[in-house]
Design a protein around this motif. Structure first.
Motif, PDB file in Angstrom:
ATOM      1  N   ALA A   1       0.812  -1.213   0.000  1.00 29.29           N
ATOM      2  CA  ALA A   1       0.000   0.000   0.000  1.00 29.29           C
ATOM      3  C   ALA A   1       0.849   1.268   0.000  1.00 29.29           C
ATOM      4  O   ALA A   1       0.422   2.297  -0.535  1.00 29.29           O
ATOM      5  CB  ALA A   1      -0.930   0.004   1.209  1.00 29.29           C
ATOM      6  N   LEU A   2       2.031   1.222   0.605  1.00 30.10           N
ATOM      7  CA  LEU A   2       2.890   2.404   0.666  1.00 30.10           C
ATOM      8  C   LEU A   2       3.535   2.639  -0.698  1.00 30.10           C
ATOM      9  O   LEU A   2       4.180   1.741  -1.261  1.00 30.10           O
ATOM     10  CB  LEU A   2       3.973   2.223   1.733  1.00 30.10           C
ATOM     11  CG  LEU A   2       3.489   2.238   3.188  1.00 30.10           C
ATOM     12  CD1 LEU A   2       4.605   1.798   4.142  1.00 30.10           C
ATOM     13  CD2 LEU A   2       2.996   3.632   3.577  1.00 30.10           C
ATOM     14  N   GLU A   3       3.369   3.827  -1.221  1.00 31.84           N
ATOM     15  CA  GLU A   3       3.878   4.123  -2.558  1.00 31.84           C
ATOM     16  C   GLU A   3       5.257   4.775  -2.539  1.00 31.84           C
ATOM     17  O   GLU A   3       5.987   4.688  -3.533  1.00 31.84           O
ATOM     18  CB  GLU A   3       2.890   5.051  -3.292  1.00 31.84           C
ATOM     19  CG  GLU A   3       1.515   4.419  -3.484  1.00 31.84           C
ATOM     20  CD  GLU A   3       0.552   5.358  -4.162  1.00 31.84           C
ATOM     21  OE1 GLU A   3       0.929   6.537  -4.383  1.00 31.84           O
ATOM     22  OE2 GLU A   3      -0.566   4.929  -4.503  1.00 31.84           O
ATOM     23  N   TRP A   4       5.612   5.411  -1.450  1.00 32.41           N
ATOM     24  CA  TRP A   4       6.895   6.111  -1.395  1.00 32.41           C
ATOM     25  C   TRP A   4       7.967   5.169  -0.879  1.00 32.41           C
ATOM     26  O   TRP A   4       7.838   4.575   0.200  1.00 32.41           O
ATOM     27  CB  TRP A   4       6.755   7.344  -0.495  1.00 32.41           C
ATOM     28  CG  TRP A   4       7.794   8.388  -0.746  1.00 32.41           C
ATOM     29  CD1 TRP A   4       8.285   8.779  -1.952  1.00 32.41           C
ATOM     30  CD2 TRP A   4       8.468   9.161   0.240  1.00 32.41           C
ATOM     31  NE1 TRP A   4       9.228   9.765  -1.794  1.00 32.41           N
ATOM     32  CE2 TRP A   4       9.356  10.023  -0.452  1.00 32.41           C
ATOM     33  CE3 TRP A   4       8.407   9.232   1.629  1.00 32.41           C
ATOM     34  CZ2 TRP A   4      10.189  10.920   0.207  1.00 32.41           C
ATOM     35  CZ3 TRP A   4       9.217  10.136   2.282  1.00 32.41           C
ATOM     36  CH2 TRP A   4      10.102  10.972   1.574  1.00 32.41           C
ATOM     37  N   ALA A   5       9.036   5.016  -1.622  1.00 33.94           N
ATOM     38  CA  ALA A   5      10.086   4.051  -1.287  1.00 33.94           C
ATOM     39  C   ALA A   5      10.705   4.301   0.081  1.00 33.94           C
ATOM     40  O   ALA A   5      10.954   3.334   0.826  1.00 33.94           O
ATOM     41  CB  ALA A   5      11.160   4.050  -2.377  1.00 33.94           C
ATOM     42  N   PRO A   6      11.010   5.552   0.477  1.00 31.37           N
ATOM     43  CA  PRO A   6      11.578   5.764   1.820  1.00 31.37           C
ATOM     44  C   PRO A   6      10.666   5.274   2.940  1.00 31.37           C
ATOM     45  O   PRO A   6      11.159   4.760   3.950  1.00 31.37           O
ATOM     46  CB  PRO A   6      11.778   7.282   1.874  1.00 31.37           C
ATOM     47  CG  PRO A   6      11.970   7.686   0.457  1.00 31.37           C
ATOM     48  CD  PRO A   6      11.067   6.794  -0.324  1.00 31.37           C
ATOM     49  N   ASP A   7       9.337   5.420   2.770  1.00 27.22           N
ATOM     50  CA  ASP A   7       8.420   4.898   3.790  1.00 27.22           C
ATOM     51  C   ASP A   7       8.507   3.381   3.870  1.00 27.22           C
ATOM     52  O   ASP A   7       8.466   2.800   4.966  1.00 27.22           O
ATOM     53  CB  ASP A   7       6.977   5.311   3.462  1.00 27.22           C
ATOM     54  CG  ASP A   7       6.647   6.695   3.971  1.00 27.22           C
ATOM     55  OD1 ASP A   7       7.421   7.229   4.789  1.00 27.22           O
ATOM     56  OD2 ASP A   7       5.608   7.250   3.553  1.00 27.22           O
ATOM     57  N   GLN A   8       8.627   2.735   2.725  1.00 28.45           N
ATOM     58  CA  GLN A   8       8.763   1.290   2.722  1.00 28.45           C
ATOM     59  C   GLN A   8      10.042   0.857   3.431  1.00 28.45           C
ATOM     60  O   GLN A   8      10.048  -0.099   4.227  1.00 28.45           O
ATOM     61  CB  GLN A   8       8.761   0.768   1.289  1.00 28.45           C
ATOM     62  CG  GLN A   8       7.449   0.990   0.545  1.00 28.45           C
ATOM     63  CD  GLN A   8       7.528   0.527  -0.904  1.00 28.45           C
ATOM     64  OE1 GLN A   8       8.619   0.285  -1.441  1.00 28.45           O
ATOM     65  NE2 GLN A   8       6.373   0.419  -1.559  1.00 28.45           N
ATOM     66  N   ASP A   9      11.129   1.573   3.174  1.00 31.62           N
ATOM     67  CA  ASP A   9      12.404   1.236   3.816  1.00 31.62           C
ATOM     68  C   ASP A   9      12.335   1.423   5.326  1.00 31.62           C
ATOM     69  O   ASP A   9      12.846   0.587   6.090  1.00 31.62           O
ATOM     70  CB  ASP A   9      13.534   2.091   3.235  1.00 31.62           C
ATOM     71  CG  ASP A   9      13.794   1.783   1.768  1.00 31.62           C
ATOM     72  OD1 ASP A   9      13.433   0.652   1.335  1.00 31.62           O
ATOM     73  OD2 ASP A   9      14.340   2.652   1.050  1.00 31.62           O
ATOM     74  N   ARG A  10      11.716   2.531   5.759  1.00 30.43           N
ATOM     75  CA  ARG A  10      11.598   2.780   7.202  1.00 30.43           C
ATOM     76  C   ARG A  10      10.771   1.688   7.879  1.00 30.43           C
ATOM     77  O   ARG A  10      11.085   1.231   8.990  1.00 30.43           O
ATOM     78  CB  ARG A  10      10.969   4.145   7.440  1.00 30.43           C
ATOM     79  CG  ARG A  10      11.840   5.322   7.039  1.00 30.43           C
ATOM     80  CD  ARG A  10      11.244   6.633   7.518  1.00 30.43           C
ATOM     81  NE  ARG A  10      12.007   7.774   7.047  1.00 30.43           N
ATOM     82  CZ  ARG A  10      11.697   8.521   5.999  1.00 30.43           C
ATOM     83  NH1 ARG A  10      10.599   8.231   5.298  1.00 30.43           N
ATOM     84  NH2 ARG A  10      12.453   9.538   5.632  1.00 30.43           N
ATOM     85  N   LEU A  11       9.688   1.272   7.227  1.00 28.00           N
ATOM     86  CA  LEU A  11       8.843   0.232   7.810  1.00 28.00           C
ATOM     87  C   LEU A  11       9.592  -1.098   7.875  1.00 28.00           C
ATOM     88  O   LEU A  11       9.492  -1.825   8.878  1.00 28.00           O
ATOM     89  CB  LEU A  11       7.558   0.087   6.996  1.00 28.00           C
ATOM     90  CG  LEU A  11       6.552  -0.951   7.523  1.00 28.00           C
ATOM     91  CD1 LEU A  11       6.171  -0.665   8.969  1.00 28.00           C
ATOM     92  CD2 LEU A  11       5.309  -0.990   6.635  1.00 28.00           C
ATOM     93  N   ARG A  12      10.360  -1.415   6.837  1.00 32.07           N
ATOM     94  CA  ARG A  12      11.153  -2.655   6.868  1.00 32.07           C
ATOM     95  C   ARG A  12      12.157  -2.617   8.011  1.00 32.07           C
ATOM     96  O   ARG A  12      12.346  -3.612   8.734  1.00 32.07           O
ATOM     97  CB  ARG A  12      11.891  -2.841   5.531  1.00 32.07           C
ATOM     98  CG  ARG A  12      11.007  -3.256   4.368  1.00 32.07           C
ATOM     99  CD  ARG A  12      11.859  -3.738   3.206  1.00 32.07           C
ATOM    100  NE  ARG A  12      11.055  -3.992   2.020  1.00 32.07           N
ATOM    101  CZ  ARG A  12      10.871  -3.114   1.037  1.00 32.07           C
ATOM    102  NH1 ARG A  12      11.425  -1.891   1.108  1.00 32.07           N
ATOM    103  NH2 ARG A  12      10.119  -3.417   0.003  1.00 32.07           N
ATOM    104  N   ARG A  13      12.825  -1.466   8.175  1.00 32.16           N
ATOM    105  CA  ARG A  13      13.809  -1.362   9.259  1.00 32.16           C
ATOM    106  C   ARG A  13      13.134  -1.501  10.625  1.00 32.16           C
ATOM    107  O   ARG A  13      13.684  -2.133  11.539  1.00 32.16           O
ATOM    108  CB  ARG A  13      14.551  -0.036   9.166  1.00 32.16           C
ATOM    109  CG  ARG A  13      15.552   0.044   8.013  1.00 32.16           C
ATOM    110  CD  ARG A  13      16.513   1.195   8.204  1.00 32.16           C
ATOM    111  NE  ARG A  13      15.839   2.497   8.204  1.00 32.16           N
ATOM    112  CZ  ARG A  13      15.658   3.215   7.117  1.00 32.16           C
ATOM    113  NH1 ARG A  13      16.062   2.770   5.912  1.00 32.16           N
ATOM    114  NH2 ARG A  13      15.055   4.396   7.186  1.00 32.16           N
TER     115      ARG A  13
END
Length: 428
Positions: free
Chosen positions: A407-419
């Motif tokens: 659902a998250l479209e912005w790559a930095p948000d995806q990276d933060r959530l993975r971390r």
């Protein structure tokens, strides 16, 4: 004798439900207020003759007029506030909150005091007009009326303080959490309501007792069922849990062993229909899952486009995590069942986690802050001593992470959530 021993527990449970009904409290307080009038005349008879001249009848009449006039206005205002709060919480949070608003003890006690005082004043005025209470017998009535005024003032102060938080989001969530915590504590102290955990299907050949109507299982009274099962030498299996929706003529209970004649079957049928209570809505009593579901709906509603309040969803996640941290597997309890002839479904860790978090995870899938808090709370639950809860938390955390990343479209948000997810796993 066993049947008599089961009555207090069932009556106490039903009494707790009755005192949460507004009209019951109003009726009780109104009757007490009216009974205080003849009581004052009994007290009057014991007073020395010299004291009866201290207060005139007109003084009592003025106080009664004040109470009768003021209480009608205040009661109307209070009812308006309660109705408005009811509608506001249903539209802003969830309709499931209405039960707790209606059962709010401070609100009910305040309304009962106001209406009871109004009835007291009306009855006293009538008795004064009919000369039942003469001017020579007004001293005790004056004292009783002053005491009633003091109670009214105390109720007004308490009511005004209560109005500061009544219907607010934080207070509403706190009410749900407190009610759910009470149900959890009661369930942990009496695993499976004191019955044997039903982890498998009833034995083959068991007689089916059908549901008399369609509705939710609201309350189970285990004591009368155990008493009758022991008397008849049979076992009663309840395949549906509290909060489940059952249809008319669907299996409500299964009976195995014991007498199978028509009289015994009729007695069992009546007992099961009377003690497995069905209704048109779920209630918080005996149903901690409903409290978790309500919390989840509050968080989900906060994430709707019209409200868009991620902070509320995070607060709800924390509250649900705090509640689930007290979970214990009912099948592993070291307590011996108090009702060995009754079998009840235990709470399931997977269902509890789903009730608390599924709706928030779905509606907040594109909100990184909410997903990070979900990962953190589920990571904490993944270190819980109970194996089933650990597995449910880990499975849901992985599922929610996949949904959020999609659902998250912005790559930095995806990276933060993975971390954040990896960090939570690392601490586990």
């Amino acid at each position: 004798m066993d049947a008599l021993n089961t009555l207090p527990n069932k009556l106490l449970r039903e009494l707790r439900g009755l005192i949460r009904i507004l009209w019951v409290r109003v009726l009780v307080f109104g009757l007490l207020a009216v009974l205080s009038i003849p009581l004052s005349q009994v007290v009057e008879a014991w007073l020395p003759d010299g004291l009866t001249d201290l207060v005139s009848g007109s003084s009592v009449d003025r106080l009664l007029d004040i109470i009768a006039t003021a209480m009608l206005t205040v009661t109307t205002f209070s009812l308006t506030v309660m109705v408005s709060t009811n509608h506001a919480t249903a539209s802003q949070f969830t309709p499931r909150m209405q039960q707790l608003i209606r059962q709010d003890a401070v609100t009910q006690n305040t309304l009962a005091t106001f209406i009871g005082s109004y009835v007291y004043a009306l009855v006293a005025i009538v008795l004064r007009e009919t000369r039942y209470i003469s001017d020579e017998k007004a001293l005790a009535m004056f004292g009783m009326t002053v005491a009633m005024l003091a109670l009214i003032v105390w109720s007004l102060i308490r009511w005004m303080q209560h109005l500061q938080t009544l219907g607010s989001l934080i207070n509403s969530a706190r009410q749900v959490e407190r009610m759910t915590e009470l149900q959890f504590q009661d369930r942990l102290e009496n695993p499976c309501l004191g019955a044997v955990p039903l982890t498998e299907e009833a034995p083959e050949g068991a007689r089916t007792i059908a549901a008399p109507e369609t509705g939710y299982i609201q309350i189970i009274h285990p004591e009368p069922l155990q008493s009758l099962a022991k008397e008849l030498g049979c076992d009663i299996y309840l395949p549906e849990a509290i909060g489940d929706f059952v249809f008319v003529r669907a299996p409500l209970a299964m009976v195995c062993g014991g007498a199978q004649d028509d009289e015994a079957v009729e007695r069992l049928t009546k007992a099961i229909h009377a003690n497995v209570v069905l209704g048109d809505e779920r209630t918080y009593d005996q149903d901690p899952r409903f409290g978790l579901l309500t919390l989840g709906q509050i968080g989900s509603k906060a994430l709707s486009p019209g409200i868009n309040d991620a902070g509320t969803a995070i607060d709800v996640i924390d509250r649900a995590g705090r509640l689930l941290s007290s979970y214990r597997d009912e099948t592993q309890s070291d307590k011996s069942p108090r009702h060995p002839n009754l079998y009840v479904r235990p709470l399931q860790a997977e269902a509890l986690v789903a009730d608390a978090f599924d709706s928030i995870a779905r509606d907040g899938a594109a909100t990184r802050e909410v997903q990070e808090r979900l990962q953190k709370v589920l990571g904490g639950l993944a270190r819980h001593p109970d194996a089933d809860l650990r597995k449910a938390a880990k499975d849901r955390a992985a599922e929610y992470l996949d949904r959020a990343l999609a659902a998250l479209e912005w790559a930095p948000d995806q990276d933060r959530l993975r971390r954040a997810a990896e960090s939570t796993k690392g601490r586990g």
